[in-house]
Design an enzyme around this catalytic site. Sequence first.
Site, PDB file in Angstrom:
ATOM      1  CB  CYS A 160     -23.600 -44.462  11.560  1.00 21.29           C
ATOM      2  SG  CYS A 160     -21.987 -44.742  10.808  1.00 21.29           S
ATOM      3  CB  CYS A 214     -12.604 -46.411  24.789  1.00 16.76           C
ATOM      4  SG  CYS A 214     -12.831 -47.918  25.773  1.00 16.76           S
TER       5      CYS A 214
END
EC number: 2.1.1.190
Length: 419
Positions: A78, A374
């Site tokens: 992240c 994507c």
Amino acid sequence: MSAITLDITRLGAEGDGIAETANGPVYVPFSHPGDRLKVAVEKSQGTIMAITEPSPDRIAPVCRHFGPDGENGACGGCSLQHVDPALYAEFKRGLVVNALRSKGIDVEVGALIAAHPGERRRAVFAARKTEKELLLGFNQAGSHHIVNISECAVLKPSIVARLEDIRIVGRALAPNAEAFRMAVLETLTGLDISVEGMPKLSDQQRQSAIAIILKLRGIARVSVDGEILIEPTRPIVRFGDIEASPPAGGFTQATVEAEEAMAELVSGIVGKAKAVADLFAGSGTFALRLAQQSKVHAVEGDAPSVAALEQAARKRQGLKPLTTERRDLFRRPMMASELKHFDAVVFDPPRAGAESQSKELARSTVRKIAAVSCNPLTLARDLSILVAGGYRVVAVTPIDQFLWSPHVEVVAALERPKK
């Protein structure tokens, strides 16, 4: 390396905060617009030494492994847990807006369809065996250092609860201390674990690993470099309400929620088309759903994925005719003359996009196109080819599937105006 005080003004495309200096922009991971920081700078890269004045919009991360002060290092899974939710949503939408703008495509981009914690059913872990344990987690950004995780706010809790079992599988297989990858997919019948980047196992190593894995519950399949090692039960996922079994290591969308959002958008774009071509079809994410109302021709380059799609279609009663074709669409795209048999086309290529296929679509008479991607940059390139060929982009929707990362999915609707 020098240490200076910087004010962060905006987020860059990779999620780093950007500070403007006399020598050009400096990119600072884990910073937030509005932060004043003491930063160690090397060329255009900055490392936070201290947050002297945090942005009032900065929020507390939810995971102990996040950021420069993360447990066991800054987890590379992240990069945006600290970002205000409203800014985060606009950042992700902005990735799409900016990509389209760079190609001169002027279209309203819809609001981001949000992702939420605990939705990820698929993850690719970095792993390495040590004398004491198996390190399992995600590489620190720009490093081979594996942040050994004990929690993950992005993954489904049912996967986090099985981290020790996943480590047992990795320890059983790893013959040395070289790093390798473990792709884990939660299926309806158990975990599907695909190991890649490992030396070839001896017969003795294989038998020993199988004996250990058999003692674990809830493992549907373990494969090594695409070869099935053990499959106590066939891994099953659902595409809508149709059951399918993707091949070992095969592609699936990372979250059910994002997949369903994309499928709903694609179905709406295709509408009542009688004949649909699904290009880069995978194991049938869209093709199987669309075959409930339209005749579908699914084209995919990966043979095991084609076989999985065919098997799922055979088992499901009541579908419209669904044909398949194994074909490398990068080297041999469907030609405009072949596409004339279809009312609508869906394409969902890898990150490299579908440049060659888009050129053929631009020459075709297909009325409707659902473009799924994507990668906003390659999508913008492909859409610009289609627009130059006479298509009109009528809707663009960004979808968050990779929470707290700088990645975003996109579904675009195109139409060829009637003459």
